[in-house]
Structure formats: C-alpha cells, structure tokens
Scaffold this motif. Structure first.
Motif, PDB file in Angstrom:
ATOM      1  N   UNK A 130       0.226  -0.970   0.011  1.00 26.83           N
ATOM      2  CA  UNK A 130       0.067   0.234   0.165  1.00 26.83           C
ATOM      3  C   UNK A 130       1.060   1.273  -0.125  1.00 26.83           C
ATOM      4  N   UNK A 131       1.143   1.987  -1.005  1.00 30.15           N
ATOM      5  CA  UNK A 131       2.248   3.133  -1.164  1.00 30.15           C
ATOM      6  C   UNK A 131       0.576   4.672  -1.099  1.00 30.15           C
ATOM      7  N   UNK A 132       1.678   5.255  -0.199  1.00 28.44           N
ATOM      8  CA  UNK A 132       0.382   6.361   0.145  1.00 28.44           C
ATOM      9  C   UNK A 132       0.707   7.446  -0.771  1.00 28.44           C
ATOM     10  N   UNK A 133       1.230   7.534  -2.151  1.00 29.84           N
ATOM     11  CA  UNK A 133       1.270   8.074  -3.287  1.00 29.84           C
ATOM     12  C   UNK A 133       0.905   7.407  -4.201  1.00 29.84           C
ATOM     13  N   UNK A 134      -0.054   7.703  -5.340  1.00 28.99           N
ATOM     14  CA  UNK A 134      -0.198   6.913  -6.561  1.00 28.99           C
ATOM     15  C   UNK A 134       1.054   7.375  -7.238  1.00 28.99           C
ATOM     16  N   UNK A 135       2.171   6.548  -8.112  1.00 28.86           N
ATOM     17  CA  UNK A 135       3.378   6.964  -8.447  1.00 28.86           C
ATOM     18  C   UNK A 135       2.709   7.089 -10.183  1.00 28.86           C
ATOM     19  N   UNK A 136       1.683   6.926 -10.335  1.00 26.80           N
ATOM     20  CA  UNK A 136       1.558   6.587 -11.651  1.00 26.80           C
ATOM     21  C   UNK A 136       0.391   6.980 -12.288  1.00 26.80           C
ATOM     22  N   UNK A 137      -0.376   7.856 -12.910  1.00 25.71           N
ATOM     23  CA  UNK A 137      -1.735   7.425 -13.142  1.00 25.71           C
ATOM     24  C   UNK A 137      -2.211   6.651 -13.705  1.00 25.71           C
ATOM     25  N   UNK A 138      -3.696   6.007 -13.034  1.00 26.49           N
ATOM     26  CA  UNK A 138      -4.362   4.822 -13.619  1.00 26.49           C
ATOM     27  C   UNK A 138      -5.491   5.233 -13.596  1.00 26.49           C
ATOM     28  N   UNK A 139      -6.087   4.640 -15.019  1.00 27.26           N
ATOM     29  CA  UNK A 139      -7.386   4.485 -15.654  1.00 27.26           C
ATOM     30  C   UNK A 139      -8.132   3.068 -15.618  1.00 27.26           C
ATOM     31  N   UNK A 140      -7.154   2.534 -14.977  1.00 26.73           N
ATOM     32  CA  UNK A 140      -7.882   0.534 -15.517  1.00 26.73           C
ATOM     33  C   UNK A 140      -8.968   0.827 -14.538  1.00 26.73           C
TER      34      UNK A 140
END
Length: 141
Positions: A130-140
């Motif tokens: 569980x990472x606190x920040x989203x590393x790459x934008x995700x549109x899945x």
C-alpha cells in the motif's frame, strides 16, 4: 591560388566563430518526469516506505485468473542455479515456514520440482504494497 585558400580559411574561421557566438548562452532545457518539475541537482524527500499486508494474509485478487500477489517484499535472488522463493515455498519447507507451497500446476513430479517455465516466479507474481502516493496515473477499470 594562395589568395583563394587564404580567403576560404578566413571565411571558415568567421563562420566557426559566429557559430560559437550563437551557442554561447543557450536556452535552459526544461525537463519533466514522474517525480515532477525539478532540477537534477534538487534534493527531494524520500518516498514513503511501502506497507505490506500482515504476514500470513493473502491479498484478494482483482480479476479472474490473476496470479496470486506476493504479500511481502520480493527481493530474493532468482537465477538459473537457485530460486530464493523456494527457500520458503518449496513443498518440504512451506509448512515449517508457514508459507504457501508452490502450486501443483507448477511442478514436474511428486517431490515438488518446479517446471522450467514457472521457475522465475516474478514473471507473474508481484509484491503488493500500500503506497501512500499514486506513482503513475491509473485509469484501469
């Protein structure tokens, strides 16, 4: 002929000098990356440490036929000589280590010898944190 060579040398020297003048103060190049707008020399705070699920808890699968996700760090070395995952997940050690044994579809014989195509576990199985920040934008979806 000497005059022609001298004239050509002078013209070449002038064009070379004028070319240096044009590039004396170039425009700074703006770079952007996934880390945001920052200079290469800037020091930014470290990313938050990943939080892995509690030991012994399996992670729910997100889609049908998804390979099980690894609920811990996966920094074990895997080479043609040794598979670090099997130090806990082999059939003879899994119960003692309280680890999930290698799936029966991944083995050749009743001793638990892993098939060659399944030997490199991290081809399909990846650690989940569980990472606190989203590393790459995700549109899945």
């Amino acid at each position: 002929m000497k005059k022609l060579i001298t004239l050509a040398a002078i013209m070449l020297a002038i064009s070379a000098y004028s070319g240096q003048q044009a590039h004396a103060n170039p425009e700074p190049v703006k770079l952007s990356s996934l880390a945001g707008e920052s200079q290469i020399t800037d020091v930014r705070p470290a990313d938050a440490m990943p939080v892995y699920p509690n030991r012994g808890k399996s992670v729910e699968r997100t889609f049908v036929h998804q390979p099980p996700i690894i609920p811990h760090k996966a920094t074990y070395s895997i080479s043609t000589d040794k598979n670090g995952c099997l130090s806990c997940h082999s059939w003879d050690k899994a119960k003692r280590m309280k680890a999930t044994p290698v799936d029966t579809s991944h083995v050749l014989d009743d001793k638990g010898t892993v098939k060659g195509m399944y030997y490199f576990c991290d081809q399909c199985h990846v650690p989940q944190a569980e990472n606190k920040q989203q590393l790459v934008e995700n549109t899945f979806n």
